[in-house]
Design a protein around this motif. Structure first.
Motif, PDB file in Angstrom:
ATOM      1  N   SER A  47       0.812  -1.213   0.000  1.00  0.00           N
ATOM      2  CA  SER A  47       0.000   0.000   0.000  1.00  0.00           C
ATOM      3  C   SER A  47       0.844   1.261   0.000  1.00  0.00           C
ATOM      4  O   SER A  47       0.348   2.352  -0.210  1.00  0.00           O
ATOM      5  N   ARG A  48       2.136   1.123   0.250  1.00  0.00           N
ATOM      6  CA  ARG A  48       3.022   2.283   0.245  1.00  0.00           C
ATOM      7  C   ARG A  48       4.367   1.867  -0.325  1.00  0.00           C
ATOM      8  O   ARG A  48       4.765   0.715  -0.243  1.00  0.00           O
ATOM      9  N   LYS A  49       5.052   2.813  -0.894  1.00  0.00           N
ATOM     10  CA  LYS A  49       6.375   2.531  -1.442  1.00  0.00           C
ATOM     11  C   LYS A  49       7.360   3.544  -0.870  1.00  0.00           C
ATOM     12  O   LYS A  49       7.184   4.746  -1.031  1.00  0.00           O
ATOM     13  N   LEU A  50       8.389   3.027  -0.217  1.00  0.00           N
ATOM     14  CA  LEU A  50       9.398   3.906   0.340  1.00  0.00           C
ATOM     15  C   LEU A  50      10.297   4.417  -0.778  1.00  0.00           C
ATOM     16  O   LEU A  50      10.609   3.684  -1.724  1.00  0.00           O
ATOM     17  N   PRO A  51      10.729   5.666  -0.675  1.00  0.00           N
ATOM     18  CA  PRO A  51      11.569   6.236  -1.737  1.00  0.00           C
ATOM     19  C   PRO A  51      12.977   5.646  -1.737  1.00  0.00           C
ATOM     20  O   PRO A  51      13.414   5.035  -0.754  1.00  0.00           O
ATOM     21  N   TYR A  52      13.671   5.837  -2.839  1.00  0.00           N
ATOM     22  CA  TYR A  52      15.091   5.513  -2.940  1.00  0.00           C
ATOM     23  C   TYR A  52      15.844   6.840  -2.938  1.00  0.00           C
ATOM     24  O   TYR A  52      15.539   7.732  -3.730  1.00  0.00           O
ATOM     25  N   TYR A  53      16.836   6.954  -2.060  1.00  0.00           N
ATOM     26  CA  TYR A  53      17.608   8.189  -1.976  1.00  0.00           C
ATOM     27  C   TYR A  53      18.952   8.030  -2.675  1.00  0.00           C
ATOM     28  O   TYR A  53      19.420   6.925  -2.920  1.00  0.00           O
ATOM     29  N   GLY A  54      19.580   9.166  -2.966  1.00  0.00           N
ATOM     30  CA  GLY A  54      20.863   9.161  -3.651  1.00  0.00           C
ATOM     31  C   GLY A  54      20.698   9.321  -5.145  1.00  0.00           C
ATOM     32  O   GLY A  54      19.581   9.278  -5.668  1.00  0.00           O
ATOM     33  N   PRO A  55      21.796   9.516  -5.851  1.00  0.00           N
ATOM     34  CA  PRO A  55      21.726   9.708  -7.306  1.00  0.00           C
ATOM     35  C   PRO A  55      21.224   8.458  -8.014  1.00  0.00           C
ATOM     36  O   PRO A  55      21.537   7.338  -7.614  1.00  0.00           O
ATOM     37  N   LYS A  56      20.452   8.652  -9.061  1.00  0.00           N
ATOM     38  CA  LYS A  56      19.917   7.539  -9.852  1.00  0.00           C
ATOM     39  C   LYS A  56      20.446   7.642 -11.278  1.00  0.00           C
ATOM     40  O   LYS A  56      20.769   8.719 -11.764  1.00  0.00           O
ATOM     41  N   SER A  57      20.523   6.524 -11.953  1.00  0.00           N
ATOM     42  CA  SER A  57      20.945   6.504 -13.345  1.00  0.00           C
ATOM     43  C   SER A  57      20.052   5.544 -14.119  1.00  0.00           C
ATOM     44  O   SER A  57      19.292   4.771 -13.536  1.00  0.00           O
ATOM     45  N   LEU A  58      20.152   5.589 -15.433  1.00  0.00           N
ATOM     46  CA  LEU A  58      19.338   4.716 -16.284  1.00  0.00           C
ATOM     47  C   LEU A  58      20.208   3.684 -16.978  1.00  0.00           C
ATOM     48  O   LEU A  58      21.281   3.996 -17.496  1.00  0.00           O
ATOM     49  N   ASN A  59      19.732   2.452 -16.993  1.00  0.00           N
ATOM     50  CA  ASN A  59      20.361   1.382 -17.749  1.00  0.00           C
ATOM     51  C   ASN A  59      19.319   0.893 -18.750  1.00  0.00           C
ATOM     52  O   ASN A  59      18.537  -0.003 -18.472  1.00  0.00           O
ATOM     53  N   GLY A  60      19.317   1.526 -19.912  1.00  0.00           N
ATOM     54  CA  GLY A  60      18.243   1.269 -20.860  1.00  0.00           C
ATOM     55  C   GLY A  60      16.972   1.901 -20.332  1.00  0.00           C
ATOM     56  O   GLY A  60      16.912   3.102 -20.093  1.00  0.00           O
ATOM     57  N   LYS A  61      15.952   1.088 -20.087  1.00  0.00           N
ATOM     58  CA  LYS A  61      14.697   1.588 -19.536  1.00  0.00           C
ATOM     59  C   LYS A  61      14.615   1.391 -18.019  1.00  0.00           C
ATOM     60  O   LYS A  61      13.651   1.816 -17.391  1.00  0.00           O
ATOM     61  N   ASP A  62      15.614   0.716 -17.445  1.00  0.00           N
ATOM     62  CA  ASP A  62      15.603   0.417 -16.021  1.00  0.00           C
ATOM     63  C   ASP A  62      16.336   1.493 -15.222  1.00  0.00           C
ATOM     64  O   ASP A  62      17.366   2.017 -15.658  1.00  0.00           O
ATOM     65  N   THR A  63      15.798   1.790 -14.044  1.00  0.00           N
ATOM     66  CA  THR A  63      16.435   2.750 -13.150  1.00  0.00           C
ATOM     67  C   THR A  63      17.427   2.017 -12.255  1.00  0.00           C
ATOM     68  O   THR A  63      17.107   0.997 -11.655  1.00  0.00           O
ATOM     69  N   VAL A  64      18.646   2.542 -12.187  1.00  0.00           N
ATOM     70  CA  VAL A  64      19.678   1.978 -11.326  1.00  0.00           C
ATOM     71  C   VAL A  64      19.778   2.866 -10.086  1.00  0.00           C
ATOM     72  O   VAL A  64      20.096   4.046 -10.190  1.00  0.00           O
TER      73      VAL A  64
END
Length: 222
Positions: free
Chosen positions: A29-46
């Motif tokens: 019912s809830r999704k905790l955020p991901y902190y820190g820099p993010k990058s893309l690997n194709g269509k996927d978030t790293v």
């Protein structure tokens, strides 16, 4: 005979029913955020990852007078909450007041959560930075006192607080998941923040157990 067939049919359906229930309960019912820099690997978030290796005092201090590495592995520490207390906070015991309150009055609610308190030290005989805070770990095996070299202590701030919200700094607890992503920041001074940490820790544990159960069912079905 009919009852046996019915029981067998129900047993076969249980994993699927359990999965459906999990999908519609508070676990998702809830999704905790991901902190820190993010990058893309194709269509996927790293998502950004942190290193979970620190230092501990050796059982016997040898002539080299060095620390031993202490790795928070994913088997014994699938999730953990860590905070970094710098030297200038030596007398500021209030910075862990929220955790101290739980230790005194609500110990059962946090006994399964690994809390890691990291302080600076240059050698095993130089660990008196926060002796009062370290007392928390004496009777609480889930509270670990670990160390990092004084000269590079600020590197932890750069690693664990990269692209953090502006109000977050040293002495905040950082919740780290099994894949070593940062999932939350909590001000250790306040009971309400430790309460939020315990709730979100339990939320992540349930999600990870659910995911592991789904993987196991897939393997068994092959």
């Amino acid at each position: 005979m009919k009852n046996k067939k019915l029981i067998f049919f129900v047993i076969l359906l249980l994993p699927a029913l359990f999965k459906i229930i999990l999908e519609f309960t508070t676990i998702n019912s809830r999704k905790l955020p991901y902190y820190g820099p993010k990058s893309l690997n194709g269509k996927d978030t790293v998502f950004y990852k942190v290193n979970s290796s620190f230092k501990s005092i050796p059982t016997k201090i040898d002539s080299s007078d060095t620390f031993e590495p202490f790795i928070l592995d994913t088997i014994n520490y699938p999730l953990f909450a860590v905070c970094f207390i710098k030297q200038s906070y030596k007398k500021d015991n209030y910075r862990l007041a929220g955790l101290s309150e739980y230790v005194q009055y609500k110990k059962d609610k946090i006994k399964l959560i690994p809390f890691v308190i990291v302080t600076p030290a240059s050698a095993p005989n130089d660990t008196a930075c926060l002796r009062e805070m370290e007392k928390l770990s004496i009777e609480n095996k889930n509270i670990l006192s670990l160390y990092w070299n004084t000269s590079s202590f600020d590197s932890l701030n750069e690693a664990y607080f990269k692209k953090k919200p502006v109000y977050i700094d040293y002495s905040f607890f950082v919740l780290v998941d099994k894949k070593r992503h940062i999932r939350g920041y909590y001000d250790g001074r306040y009971v309400s923040e430790i309460k939020r940490l315990t709730e979100e820790y339990q939320h992540l544990r349930l999600k990870e157990e659910k995911d592991q159960m789904i993987i196991s069912n897939k393997i068994e079905s092959k």
